[in-house]
Design an enzyme around this catalytic site. Structure first.
Site, mmCIF file in Angstrom:
data_model
loop_
_atom_site.group_PDB
_atom_site.id
_atom_site.type_symbol
_atom_site.label_atom_id
_atom_site.label_comp_id
_atom_site.label_asym_id
_atom_site.label_seq_id
_atom_site.Cartn_x
_atom_site.Cartn_y
_atom_site.Cartn_z
ATOM 1 C CE LYS A 56 -3.477 -2.255 2.835
ATOM 2 N NZ LYS A 56 -4.044 -2.346 4.180
ATOM 3 C CG ASP A 83 6.763 2.434 0.538
ATOM 4 O OD1 ASP A 83 7.516 1.493 0.195
ATOM 5 O OD2 ASP A 83 5.997 2.348 1.519
ATOM 6 C CG ASP A 97 14.420 -0.432 5.254
ATOM 7 O OD1 ASP A 97 15.601 -0.587 5.588
ATOM 8 O OD2 ASP A 97 13.546 -0.066 6.044
ATOM 9 C CG ASP A 105 2.352 1.404 7.263
ATOM 10 O OD1 ASP A 105 1.803 0.592 8.019
ATOM 11 O OD2 ASP A 105 3.212 1.069 6.421
#
Length: 182
Positions: free
Chosen positions: A45, A102, A105, A161
């Site tokens: 998401k 997004d 990492d 988030d």
């Protein structure tokens, strides 16, 4: 009443900084994919906000699709196990695939995803990420397009988030440790 902003230690990237950089990356993608069969795939998401702004900054023909994978749950560290929750609707054969993420990492999720998608015979696969966090990289993967390199801090906002919260912040902020160390 406590607000989301009360949980933010500091703003790392403002809404204006993000938009300017996304538009810059969009122009580069436009140039690179002008005569290609571009398919932009949002990894849900977290990338949905970035994907929406990025695709509006790309000025060439492009299709979009969405994929949902899970490797985090509600924690702060990757589990290392990647699960496909929603697969692509389109057959990838012949498409120039641009995975839109997004944050890059540890890289485990994107590495796994890229390897699976290679087997579906796209013409090419590249990665566009809003944030690149190389300090935490565990997999052999790097973005082709990256808006910002960020330090090893827990960041939220603009789609990112913590436990499904903070995605709707219009900026990237560093979350106060006491919020995620509970």
């Amino acid at each position: 009443m406590k607000k989301m902003q009360d949980d933010i230690l500091k703003v790392l990237l403002s809404e204006e900084e993000i938009l300017a950089k996304v538009q810059e990356i969009g122009r580069q993608i436009t140039e690179d994919y002008q005569d290609k069969n571009l398919l932009m795939v949002s990894v849900l998401k977290g990338s949905v906000v970035f994907m929406a702004d990025l695709m509006r900054s790309v000025d060439c023909h492009a299709r979009i699709d969405f994929m949902s994978v899970s490797s985090y749950g509600s924690g702060t560290k990757t589990s290392g196990v990647v699960k496909i929750i929603k697969d692509l609707d389109l057959n990838l054969e012949g498409y120039d695939l641009l995975l839109v993420e997004d944050i890059l990492d540890s890289g485990k999720t994107l590495y796994y995803l890229r390897e699976i998608l290679k087997e579906r015979n796209p013409a090419s696969i590249r990665i566009a990420t809003l944030l690149n966090k190389p300090a935490r990289r565990e997999a052999d993967i790097a973005p082709d397009y990256s808006c910002f390199e960020v330090p090893d801090e827990f960041v939220v906002g603009y789609g990112l988030d913590f436990a499904e919260k903070y995605r709707n912040l219009p900026y990237i902020g560093v979350l106060k440790p006491e919020v995620y160390e509970k």
